[in-house]
Design an enzyme around this catalytic site. Structure first.
Site, short mmCIF file in Angstrom:
data_model
loop_
_atom_site.label_atom_id
_atom_site.label_comp_id
_atom_site.label_asym_id
_atom_site.label_seq_id
_atom_site.Cartn_x
_atom_site.Cartn_y
_atom_site.Cartn_z
N HIS A 1 0.87 -1.16 0.01
CA HIS A 1 0.03 0.06 0.23
C HIS A 1 0.87 1.09 0.01
CE1 HIS A 1 -3.16 2.82 1.12
NE2 HIS A 1 -4.09 1.88 0.69
N GLU B 1 -7.70 -5.27 -0.17
CA GLU B 1 -8.21 -5.95 -1.68
C GLU B 1 -8.36 -7.51 -1.39
OE1 GLU B 1 -9.95 -4.01 -3.04
OE2 GLU B 1 -8.96 -2.75 -4.48
N1 ACO Z 1 4.11 -7.72 -4.71
C1 ACO Z 1 5.21 -7.60 -5.17
N2 ACO Z 1 6.16 -6.39 -5.13
C2 ACO Z 1 5.52 -5.36 -4.72
C3 ACO Z 1 4.19 -5.33 -4.40
C4 ACO Z 1 3.41 -6.65 -4.40
N3 ACO Z 1 2.11 -6.69 -4.12
N4 ACO Z 1 3.91 -4.02 -4.00
C5 ACO Z 1 4.99 -3.25 -4.10
N5 ACO Z 1 5.96 -4.24 -4.47
C6 ACO Z 1 7.46 -3.61 -4.77
C7 ACO Z 1 7.44 -2.85 -5.99
O1 ACO Z 1 7.80 -4.11 -7.11
C8 ACO Z 1 8.58 -1.95 -5.98
O2 ACO Z 1 9.82 -2.59 -5.93
P1 ACO Z 1 11.03 -1.97 -6.70
O3 ACO Z 1 11.31 -0.91 -6.11
O4 ACO Z 1 12.08 -3.15 -7.05
O5 ACO Z 1 10.56 -1.54 -8.14
C9 ACO Z 1 8.48 -1.71 -4.28
O6 ACO Z 1 7.83 -2.87 -3.83
C10 ACO Z 1 7.85 -0.47 -4.07
O7 ACO Z 1 6.68 -0.47 -4.80
P2 ACO Z 1 5.88 0.80 -5.52
O8 ACO Z 1 5.04 0.49 -6.53
O9 ACO Z 1 6.86 2.19 -5.61
O10 ACO Z 1 5.00 1.30 -4.15
P3 ACO Z 1 3.80 2.06 -4.16
O11 ACO Z 1 3.61 2.83 -2.79
O12 ACO Z 1 3.64 3.03 -5.38
O13 ACO Z 1 2.79 0.87 -4.59
C11 ACO Z 1 0.88 -0.38 -4.76
C12 ACO Z 1 1.38 0.58 -3.87
C13 ACO Z 1 0.62 0.25 -6.05
C14 ACO Z 1 -0.44 -0.79 -3.82
C15 ACO Z 1 1.88 -1.58 -4.51
O14 ACO Z 1 1.92 -1.90 -3.34
C16 ACO Z 1 1.04 -2.77 -5.41
O15 ACO Z 1 1.13 -2.59 -6.63
N6 ACO Z 1 0.27 -3.74 -4.88
C17 ACO Z 1 -0.55 -4.80 -5.73
C18 ACO Z 1 -1.73 -4.18 -6.08
C19 ACO Z 1 -2.94 -3.99 -5.09
O16 ACO Z 1 -3.02 -4.83 -4.41
N7 ACO Z 1 -3.38 -2.73 -5.30
C20 ACO Z 1 -4.64 -2.48 -4.29
C21 ACO Z 1 -4.34 -1.46 -3.42
S1 ACO Z 1 -5.54 -0.94 -2.15
C22 ACO Z 1 -6.42 0.17 -3.18
O17 ACO Z 1 -6.04 0.73 -3.86
C23 ACO Z 1 -7.87 0.00 -2.89
#
Ligand code: ACO
Length: 373
Positions: free
Chosen positions: A252, A311
């Site tokens: 998140h 989610e």
């Molecule tokens: N699985 C694997 N790796 C992950 C995940 C995940 N669920 N979430 C983040 N990471 C990794 C990313 O790949 C990234 O790695 P990197 O630095 O090597 O590129 C690092 O962690 C940071 O991720 P960001 O995308 O920069 O973090 P951000 O705060 O922008 O992302 C997000 C938040 C988009 C929710 C992310 O955690 C994600 O994609 N999760 C999966 C999708 C999801 O569950 N979305 C629902 C969110 S809740 C809602 O919106 C209602």
């Protein structure tokens, strides 16, 4: 003005709000002064909507009055019904159908009545679209039904079991508002230009659809079902991470601990199961997949706390209500619409035009093109 550049606007405060507060470090969500745990499963979605719209929980008369205001909008106009029918014939995903149908609500509502039109019609749109996809004809939820009851009625054509309606009502309250998330920000950007409420909600629906925001629960459920057995979780999750995939339902932007909404929803799933609904085997499998995912994510990204988000629990709860996974995001929109409409009103009252700057990184000295003629 300073020259800050923040990709994704991470950490930037772009609005002041009285609507909800997300404390990412403590894992706390406060809605208009109340911790989520004191609202979800306690007050109805209509009471929550009143809270967001007015700042206070309603008296029973005020809640009844809001239900009466929403009820006429459950009867979909011929234009909306025709759009849903066309979308169904084209095999459109539910979020596309919802976007098109909500867009048509501006045909029948003036700006003053637009919030009630959106909140009233959305459960009939989402439930009605599912009914059409199942080969049925649209039915109008009758009387001042709650939003959760109306949505289930629009699918099944009959009043739902109270425990099913209660579980969905708890879900809608839980996802009603969440600070300046991407879809709410999209709604506020549009509202900040002086555009209409329906325009702003359509933008929000577009933002919610994406898999990094509201589109995650369907894939989260599919992951659990594909894994199929607890003993396969370790290898299956390792393969996904090795392929560079994100595990849907984890991580998140704000929370650095477990998403408090996940626990509220798990309690609703347990209550539903205790009342004889749902698939208990799936609970054990989901718990095993969740535990294994958290274990591997901690090793995969040791510098980043990746915890269960709303989610993953959403996927389980909506599946237990026998809703298909490609409908989950549209059901999310029904709940989040309470927040969107409240933020749109707040933006109009207190905000200014949202217009950030960009840093140009392209060339500045390309040769002048030849004139075409
Ligand atoms: N699985 C694997 N790796 C992950 C995940 C995940 N669920 N979430 C983040 N990471 C990794 C990313 O790949 C990234 O790695 P990197 O630095 O090597 O590129 C690092 O962690 C940071 O991720 P960001 O995308 O920069 O973090 P951000 O705060 O922008 O992302 C997000 C938040 C988009 C929710 C992310 O955690 C994600 O994609 N999760 C999966 C999708 C999801 O569950 N979305 C629902 C969110 S809740 C809602 O919106 C209602």
């Amino acid at each position: 003005m300073d020259d800050l550049e923040r990709p994704g606007l991470e950490g930037v405060i772009a609005a002041r709000t009285r609507l909800s507060h997300v404390d990412g470090a403590a894992g706390r969500l406060v809605i208009a002064g109340y911790p989520l745990e004191d609202l979800a499963g306690v007050v109805s979605f209509e009471a929550l909507t009143h809270l967001l719209w007015t700042g206070d929980l309603p008296t029973s008369e005020e809640e009844a009055s809001l239900r009466h205001a929403l009820a006429p909008h459950r009867a979909l106009s011929p234009a909306v019904a025709a759009l849903l029918t066309a979308a169904c014939a084209a095999g459109a995903p539910p979020m596309d159908a919802a976007r098109m149908a909500v867009g048509a609500l501006s045909l029948g509502a003036d700006e003053a009545g637009a919030a009630a039109a959106v909140l009233g019609a959305l459960p009939a749109i989402v439930g009605g679209y599912e009914r059409l996809r199942r080969g049925g004809a649209l039915v109008t939820p009758v009387g001042p039904l709650g939003t959760a009851e109306a949505l289930l009625f629009a699918i099944d054509g009959r009043t739902p079991h109270p425990e099913r309606a209660r579980a969905l009502d708890t879900y809608l309250v839980t996802v009603s508002d969440h600070g300046l998330n991407a879809s709410t920000f999209a709604a506020r950007v549009v509202a900040s230009t002086g555009s209409g409420l329906v325009d702003a909600v359509v933008a929000a629906i577009g933002a919610l659809k994406g898999p990094l925001h509201g589109g995650a629960p369907g894939p989260a459920l599919r992951m659990v079902l594909e894994i199929g057995a607890a003993e396969r979780a370790e290898a299956a999750i390792a393969e996904r991470l090795a392929r560079g995939e994100r595990l849907m339902g984890f991580g998140h932007r704000i929370y650095r601990v477990r998403d408090p909404r996940a626990d509220v929803l798990r309690a609703a799933v347990d209550r539903l199961a205790a009342s004889g609904h749902g698939h208990p085997d799936l609970h054990a499998l989901a718990a095993a997949v969740e535990a294994e995912a958290l274990r591997q994510l901690a090793a995969h990204k040791p510098d980043r706390v990746l915890q269960t988000n709303v989610e993953f629990a959403t996927a389980l709860l909506l599946h237990e209500l026998d809703l298909p996974d490609d409908l989950f995001t549209a059901v999310f929109a029904v709940g989040r619409a309470a927040g969107w409409t409240a933020h749109i009103a707040e933006q109009r009252e207190t905000g200014k035009l949202i217009r950030p700057a960009s840093r140009y990184v392209g060339p500045l000295d390309r040769a002048r093109p030849e004139a075409a003629r």
